[in-house]
Design an enzyme around this catalytic site. Structure first.
Site, mmCIF file in Angstrom:
data_model
loop_
_atom_site.group_PDB
_atom_site.id
_atom_site.type_symbol
_atom_site.label_atom_id
_atom_site.label_comp_id
_atom_site.label_asym_id
_atom_site.label_seq_id
_atom_site.Cartn_x
_atom_site.Cartn_y
_atom_site.Cartn_z
ATOM 1 N N HIS A 13 0.854 -1.182 0.000
ATOM 2 C CA HIS A 13 0.000 0.000 0.000
ATOM 3 C C HIS A 13 0.887 1.228 0.000
ATOM 4 O O HIS A 13 2.040 1.171 0.393
ATOM 5 C CB HIS A 13 -0.979 0.024 1.181
ATOM 6 C CG HIS A 13 -0.369 -0.299 2.504
ATOM 7 N ND1 HIS A 13 0.158 0.649 3.324
ATOM 8 C CD2 HIS A 13 -0.189 -1.481 3.138
ATOM 9 C CE1 HIS A 13 0.618 0.063 4.409
ATOM 10 N NE2 HIS A 13 0.426 -1.226 4.331
ATOM 11 N N LYS A 38 -6.319 6.736 -4.087
ATOM 12 C CA LYS A 38 -5.874 6.776 -2.688
ATOM 13 C C LYS A 38 -5.180 5.469 -2.312
ATOM 14 O O LYS A 38 -5.667 4.382 -2.630
ATOM 15 C CB LYS A 38 -7.106 7.004 -1.804
ATOM 16 C CG LYS A 38 -6.781 7.278 -0.353
ATOM 17 C CD LYS A 38 -6.712 8.741 -0.065
ATOM 18 C CE LYS A 38 -6.645 9.002 1.433
ATOM 19 N NZ LYS A 38 -6.199 10.354 1.714
ATOM 20 N N ARG A 468 -14.889 14.166 13.083
ATOM 21 C CA ARG A 468 -13.428 14.167 12.935
ATOM 22 C C ARG A 468 -12.829 15.543 13.233
ATOM 23 O O ARG A 468 -13.334 16.569 12.795
ATOM 24 C CB ARG A 468 -13.052 13.667 11.542
ATOM 25 C CG ARG A 468 -13.430 12.203 11.401
ATOM 26 C CD ARG A 468 -13.147 11.664 10.047
ATOM 27 N NE ARG A 468 -11.715 11.683 9.751
ATOM 28 C CZ ARG A 468 -11.216 11.322 8.597
ATOM 29 N NH1 ARG A 468 -12.016 10.916 7.631
ATOM 30 N NH2 ARG A 468 -9.919 11.361 8.390
#
Lengths: 624, 49
Positions: A13, A38, A468
């Site tokens: 990743h 992403k 958040r």
């Protein structure tokens, strides 16, 4: 002759490329910024092409190319793990082996095939291809660019080949691994298991779990019970920070999930939360309990690193080093005298570490320490930059209207006025940041004094979960006015409390209040960046590394008395941070941002032509 | 050839000779996959492999 080293991370990743030339980082970038996917894991062709171009080099000019881990050693771990757990894990085995026998076992060939597309010269003229270990790459990324001539090194992540945690010593141009903890016993995978159980995506939702933790009731019985259960049932933690996971509760070795849901449900008394479903207090308490547990583990590991090496300066890397709450606690604990963390602490940073390891450990290059306690990261502004011609091209393509400022001070004065008026500004300057944080070159900015700013940014700009938190960017010289922070935090990797004098009292029933009622209660005079527990994830802005952002904050201070702004990454949910002016303009036009600044050009939303979709404008991003 | 050199170097350095038959068997089965499509990126919740 110049000695250049290319580092590459890929195929797991966050693939990335980094180039180190004569001991100095020339450029480093993640592939996702170019590909607009992403956490893009594919070979970082565009990132590699960019770093080579930035250095003006071709592959044959390099001394070595270094891939950030050892594929055969990882394969050994897989085979031994499947063998140890057999016959369990057959499904996982059948899924993983085709990937390996078809591609990953032949990593050298696969890399060469990809590199061929980048090279002008034939393969026989290429340099050596090296494979430093995963955690050695992390350790190198933490030590070599740090401001310390000697330091203890702690690397903590999910897993590399076998190691999940290492303690090493760095001195001069050498790094020596002294201790390691092996798979499957991993604090990173433990945290990911909780990320999964709380309904977030593994490998990207860990930030959300960390941001959720302060909503837990630290005085409540449930958090204490969860904390006890973690250490009684899931983790056998030793005094030195080493740990054993009770594999009766985890499924990641042989299954396709992180943990055994039924066992966790009977242990904690709550089912696994479905993605995007309501966040109830039980999951907030669970997030807090695992956060506290990780802090305890990291503090013990850091204590061991100090004891084993005899060094009181610590450098860190690995995904767990991005847990900035734990980092802040570690700094305040007094276990270490100084702490430095690689800004790209995750796997992308392995590309930089691999390049450094090749330079210093393989080629035995001397290491020069930057003067005046500065690190070698150049503020982490290591990506591509764009000029006025690119802005002109953008304006022509979209018939965009902008005002050009010759005088940068006049621009910052205008932008400061917009910010003070409650407008949200996209701020695009200079070289793109390296690492997951936007540090004032690809940022969305707002006035932290405004009570509605947090909600507006989450729901109208970023299109992400309302709970958040946002981080402050503060003038380095003013950070002590706002926060109890013992050292600079240029990479937004330390969490510290908002100063007592700025706090506002809470109602008595605050812990029992509904989540959003608590969130929107005014806790300080900078409410948009004061998290629910009075903490803030701080970026200190330094004139030496980012004079333009520093100038904007100074202008805002002149206007408002506050040398501080909300700083969030320039993207929407699920989108990589913008790379080019076009990415920025597209994001600006498809969100409710009011103003965009690219270099010395100022764009007002109400002066732009109606937004018309073209192929890429309609690009949607999968929620992270 | 480079692959076999690498794998032999790995096995001798790690003294993990018992992995050789397992690798050989997997490679034989792997040959069957040559014509199948797929990528090096594993579809998995955590990229352990």
């Amino acid at each position: 002759m110049a000695e250049a080293f290319l580092g590459i991370s890929a195929y797991y990743h966050d693939s990335a490329a980094a180039l180190v030339l004569d001991g100095r980082i020339v450029a480093a970038a993640q592939e996702e910024r170019f590909s607009r996917k992403k956490h893009d894991a594919s070979f970082p062709a565009q990132a590699a092409r960019y770093v080579l171009a930035e250095a003006g080099l071709d592959l044959q000019d390099l001394r070595a190319i270094a891939f950030y881990d050892k594929p055969f050693l990882k394969f050994e771990r897989l085979l031994e793990s499947y063998h140890a757990f057999a016959p369990r894990g057959l499904r996982s085995f059948l899924q993983s082996m085709p990937v390996w026998v078809k591609d990953k076992l032949f990593m050298r060939r696969m890399l060469k095939q990809e590199l061929t597309k980048l090279a002008a010269a034939p393969p026989e003229k290429w340099p050596r291809l090296l494979f430093p270990e995963h955690h050695l790459s992390h350790a190198a990324s933490a030590f070599y660019p740090s401001p310390f001539s000697e330091a203890a090194i702690l690397t903590v992540d999910g897993v590399g080949e076998w190691a999940t945690t290492t303690i090493a010593a760095g001195a001069g141009n050498k790094v020596s691994i002294l201790r390691d903890l092996s798979f499957p016993h991993s604090v990173g995978l433990l945290y990911s298991a909780f990320t999964y159980y709380c309904g977030f995506k593994v490998n990207s939702g860990e930030y959300k779990l960390m941001g959720l933790a302060p909503y837990g009731n630290s005085d409540g019985e449930r958090v204490k019970r969860f904390y006890r259960l973690i250490f009684d049932q899931l983790v056998d933690l030793r005094d030195d920070g080493s740990l054993l996971l009770n594999m009766e509760y985890f499924d990641f070795v042989t299954g396709l999930r992180m943990c055994k849901d039924a066992r966790w449900e009977s242990l904690f008394g709550i089912p696994r939360r479905a993605a995007e479903s309501e966040l109830t207090p039980a999951y907030m308490d669970m997030a807090l309990a695992i956060q506290q547990a990780v802090e305890e583990i990291v503090l013990r590991m850091a204590g061991s690193a100090v004891a084993v090496t005899g060094m009181r300066r610590l450098v860190m890397a690995g995904g767990v080093a991005l847990n900035c709450v734990a980092n802040g606690k570690l700094l305040r604990s007094g276990i270490v005298d100084e702490l430095w963390i690689q800004p790209a602490a995750g796997d992308a940073g392995g590309a930089l570490g691999a390049a450094y390891a090749a330079a210093h450990l393989w080629a035995d290059e001397d290491r020069s320490i930057p003067a005046e306690a500065a690190d070698a990261m150049q503020g982490s502004y290591l990506g591509p930059s764009f000029d006025a011609n690119d802005v002109a091209r953008l304006c022509r393509r979209y018939a965009a209207s902008c005002r050009h400022f010759e005088d940068f001070d006049a621009l910052t004065a205008s932008v400061a006025q917009e910010l003070a008026g409650g407008h949200i500004v996209g701020w695009f300057q200079g070289r793109m940041e390296w690492g997951p944080r936007a540090l004032g070159n690809r940022s969305i900015l707002g006035d932290a004094r405004r009570p509605e700013m947090q909600k507006r940014l989450n729901l109208k700009i970023k299109y992400r979960e309302g709970f958040r938190p946002f981080a402050p960017a503060v003038l380095a010289e003013d950070s002590g006015d706002f926060f109890d922070l013992a050292q600079p935090s240029p990479y937004m990797l330390l969490v510290a409390p908002v100063r007592e004098s700025r706090r506002r009292p809470l109602p008595e029933d605050y812990p029992e209040m509904e989540m959003y009622a608590r969130l929107y209660h005014q806790r300080s005079d900078i409410p948009a960046v004061t998290h629910i527990d009075y903490s803030a994830r701080i970026q200190t802005v330094h004139a030496e590394t980012n004079p333009r952002f520093h100038a904007l904050l100074t202008a805002f201070r002149e206007h408002s008395g506050y040398g501080l702004l909300v700083n969030t990454s320039f993207n929407v949910r699920g989108e990589p941070i913008v790379c080019t002016p076009e990415d920025a303009y597209r994001c600006f036009m498809t969100t409710e941002m009011d103003v965009l600044v690219i270099g010395n050009a100022l764009f007002y939303k109400n002066e732009q032509p109606a937004w018309q979709a073209d192929k890429r404008q309609n690009q949607t991003f999968e929620a992270d | 050839m480079e692959f076999w050199k690498d794998i032999w170097g790995f096995l001798t350095q790690r003294k993990k000779y018992w992995l050789l038959p397992a690798i050989l068997v997997l490679l034989v089965f792997g040959a069957l996959l040559v014509f199948s499509s797929g990528s090096a990126i594993a579809p998995f919740i955590y990229t352990l492999f």
